[in-house]
Enzyme design. Structure first.
Site, short mmCIF file in Angstrom:
data_model
loop_
_atom_site.label_atom_id
_atom_site.label_comp_id
_atom_site.label_asym_id
_atom_site.label_seq_id
_atom_site.Cartn_x
_atom_site.Cartn_y
_atom_site.Cartn_z
N HIS A 8 39.02 -7.40 -34.07
CA HIS A 8 38.13 -6.25 -33.86
C HIS A 8 38.72 -5.39 -32.75
O HIS A 8 39.08 -5.89 -31.68
CB HIS A 8 36.73 -6.71 -33.44
CG HIS A 8 35.83 -5.56 -33.12
ND1 HIS A 8 35.16 -4.84 -34.10
CD2 HIS A 8 35.51 -4.96 -31.95
CE1 HIS A 8 34.48 -3.87 -33.54
NE2 HIS A 8 34.68 -3.91 -32.22
N ASP A 44 20.89 -5.20 -35.17
CA ASP A 44 21.86 -4.41 -34.41
C ASP A 44 21.91 -2.97 -34.92
O ASP A 44 22.05 -2.04 -34.14
CB ASP A 44 23.25 -5.03 -34.48
CG ASP A 44 24.27 -4.10 -33.86
OD1 ASP A 44 24.15 -3.85 -32.64
OD2 ASP A 44 25.14 -3.58 -34.58
N ARG A 75 20.03 2.99 -29.13
CA ARG A 75 20.82 3.12 -27.89
C ARG A 75 21.55 4.46 -27.84
O ARG A 75 21.68 5.08 -26.78
CB ARG A 75 21.83 1.96 -27.80
CG ARG A 75 21.18 0.64 -27.45
CD ARG A 75 22.10 -0.52 -27.75
NE ARG A 75 23.39 -0.37 -27.11
CZ ARG A 75 24.53 -0.83 -27.60
NH1 ARG A 75 24.55 -1.49 -28.75
NH2 ARG A 75 25.66 -0.64 -26.96
N SER A 92 26.17 -6.57 -29.66
CA SER A 92 26.23 -5.75 -30.88
C SER A 92 27.50 -6.07 -31.67
O SER A 92 27.46 -6.37 -32.87
CB SER A 92 26.21 -4.27 -30.46
OG SER A 92 26.59 -3.44 -31.51
N LYS A 112 27.84 -9.05 -35.28
CA LYS A 112 28.39 -8.72 -36.61
C LYS A 112 29.60 -9.60 -36.92
O LYS A 112 29.77 -10.07 -38.04
CB LYS A 112 28.76 -7.23 -36.66
CG LYS A 112 27.53 -6.34 -36.68
CD LYS A 112 27.84 -4.87 -36.52
CE LYS A 112 28.16 -4.51 -35.10
NZ LYS A 112 28.13 -3.11 -34.75
N1 URA Z 1 30.55 -0.89 -31.39
C1 URA Z 1 29.49 -1.59 -31.80
O1 URA Z 1 29.46 -2.13 -32.90
N2 URA Z 1 28.46 -1.72 -30.95
C2 URA Z 1 28.44 -1.17 -29.74
O2 URA Z 1 27.48 -1.34 -29.02
C3 URA Z 1 29.54 -0.43 -29.34
C4 URA Z 1 30.60 -0.29 -30.18
#
Ligand code: URA
Length: 436
Positions: free
Chosen positions: A91, A170, A177, A192, A196
């Site tokens: 990621h 999320d 947010r 967050s 995932k």
């Molecule tokens: N990417 C995400 O998936 N979540 C965040 O809070 C920031 C970047």
């Protein structure tokens, strides 16, 4: 959906007050808060207040773990346990010209490791992996879970759209947010991203956490703190996780856009490509393969001898793309040349990302299309010597209507000086479990 007959065991206002006053939210109350928000019992206004309290007062390691776990529990959890090979994912926190997933996934798959790369579309100045790949005629981002599993078994690498079933809490919280000034809270970013990734069911995960002007976290120390928090979260959840802290003050490679980034990725897979893209691809592949039990894998050899290219071609074909198709190119271009002799000393990542976005390579709203041929090709990078009149970069797109606004964002954002800047490696630090 709310159920009016249900007796709720906690009160959102108490949870908010606890965090507002700097306290620790007990595990059962925090799990309830996330679950009740997903059920729409806790209102957006209450979750916004809670998110702000977290931003101001933080969370400890255990709270972040519980929060992440509760977000995972809000949706489906995938499993690749039946594949019979290790799974490793990567990621990136996102940057300008960051096309690394494209060469990386097939490169790692060439070593018999499965790489399930669930990706997103770009928003704002950082490009999206799916947008880039969609410039390949026929290529399909949406795969069913069965198609994904079959491709992982047969090809090893899959890059596809993340379904909406992973961590739905999320999705709601991130949108909230975004409009309440609470994106920057490290516990919220970490939970967050990691909810995932953990829900995706990978055995191991390598994080590319970027710092610098084109990064989500500009500041090195905050990027480091985010990396440490995510590594700890992954480790606590049984996912082998490491992170590299990488420089995003300068765009990665020479191509910023979509189709041009695919072209550059194919160059890397053919054993060429810009040095910084190769450096980062190789560093991340080594990390991923080490976590998959192959610490001595000769990654460069797989780029040189065509094994990675072979995996790329099979990966693109499996998703109905034509790896030999001609990619879109701009109809109109404009080239900026060096005004004097000297060394390129700065090419600002954020400004070049914004310019590519203004050219149409990125989108302002999630539903907007992207222009696959639009973007910027750099002809020189910091450290390169240039002569007056030599091309520095070319902007391009289907027409020139967006050029003036793009050029505006580049004014004063690149520099030529008398002395070559010190060349530093892209990868600054490696973070592994233990730190927090
Ligand atoms: N990417 C995400 O998936 N979540 C965040 O809070 C920031 C970047």
């Amino acid at each position: 959906m709310t159920d009016s007959s249900r007796v709720e065991p906690f009160d959102a206002v108490d949870v908010i007050r606890t965090k507002r006053d700097g306290g620790r939210v007990p595990e059962d109350a925090l799990r309830w808060m996330i679950d009740a928000y997903t059920r729409e019992y806790v209102a957006d206004s209450q979750m916004a207040a809670f998110a702000m309290a977290v931003l101001l007062n933080g969370m400890d390691r255990d709270e972040i773990r519980v929060m992440t776990d509760a977000m995972i529990a809000s949706g489906e959890r995938m499993s690749f346990a039946g594949l019979g090979k290790p799974t490793v994912d990567k990621h990136s926190t996102g940057g300008v010209g960051d096309k690394i997933t494209l060469p990386l996934a097939p490169l790692v798959a060439a070593f018999g490791v499965a790489v399930p790369q669930l990706s997103g579309r770009g928003l704002g100045h950082t490009g999206g992996t799916l947008d880039k790949l969609e410039s390949i005629p026929g290529w399909r981002a949406a795969l069913s879970n069965d198609e994904m599993t079959a491709q992982l078994r047969d090809v090893g690498a899959v890059i596809c759209a993340a379904g909406s079933g992973l961590a739905p809490a999320d999705k709601r919280l991130y949108a909230l947010r975004d409009v309440t000034g609470t994106v920057e809270a490290i516990p919220l970013i970490a939970s967050s991203i990691m909810s995932k990734k953990i829900a995706e069911g990978t055995d191991a995960l390598v994080l590319d956490v970027k710092f610098g002007s084109g990064a989500f976290m500009r500041d090195y120390d905050r990027a480091r703190q985010l990396a440490e928090t995510m590594v700890a979260l992954g480790t606590d959840s049984g996912v082998k996780t490491t992170a590299l802290l990488t420089d995003m003050n300068t765009p990665l490679g020479l191509a910023i856009g979509n189709a041009n980034e695919v072209r550059e990725s194919v160059e890397v897979l053919a054993g060429g490509g810009p040095a910084d893209v190769v450096e980062l691809t190789v560093a991340l592949a080594r990390e991923m393969l080490a976590l998959a039990g192959q610490p001595d894998a000769d990654v460069e050899a797989a780029l040189r001898d065509g094994r990675a290219m072979d995996a790329w071609r099979r990966m693109i074909t499996a998703q109905d793309g034509d790896p030999d198709a001609t990619l879109p190119t701009p109809n109109e271009t404009h080239t900026v040349v060096a005004p004097r002799d000297g060394f390129v000393t700065r090419i600002d990542a954020l400004s070049f990302g914004v310019a590519a976005w203004r050219l149409g390579a990125g989108r302002a709203r999630a539903e907007d299309p992207v222009l696959h041929s639009a973007g910027i090709d750099l002809h020189a990078k910091p450290g390169d010597r240039v002569a007056a009149g030599q091309p520095l970069f070319t902007i391009g797109g289907p027409d020139d209507t967006r050029f003036a606004r793009a050029l505006e964002s580049l004014e004063g954002e690149w520099e030529i000086g008398d002395d070559a800047p010190v060349r530093e490696s892209i990868v600054r630090e490696r973070i592994k479990a233990g730190g927090y």
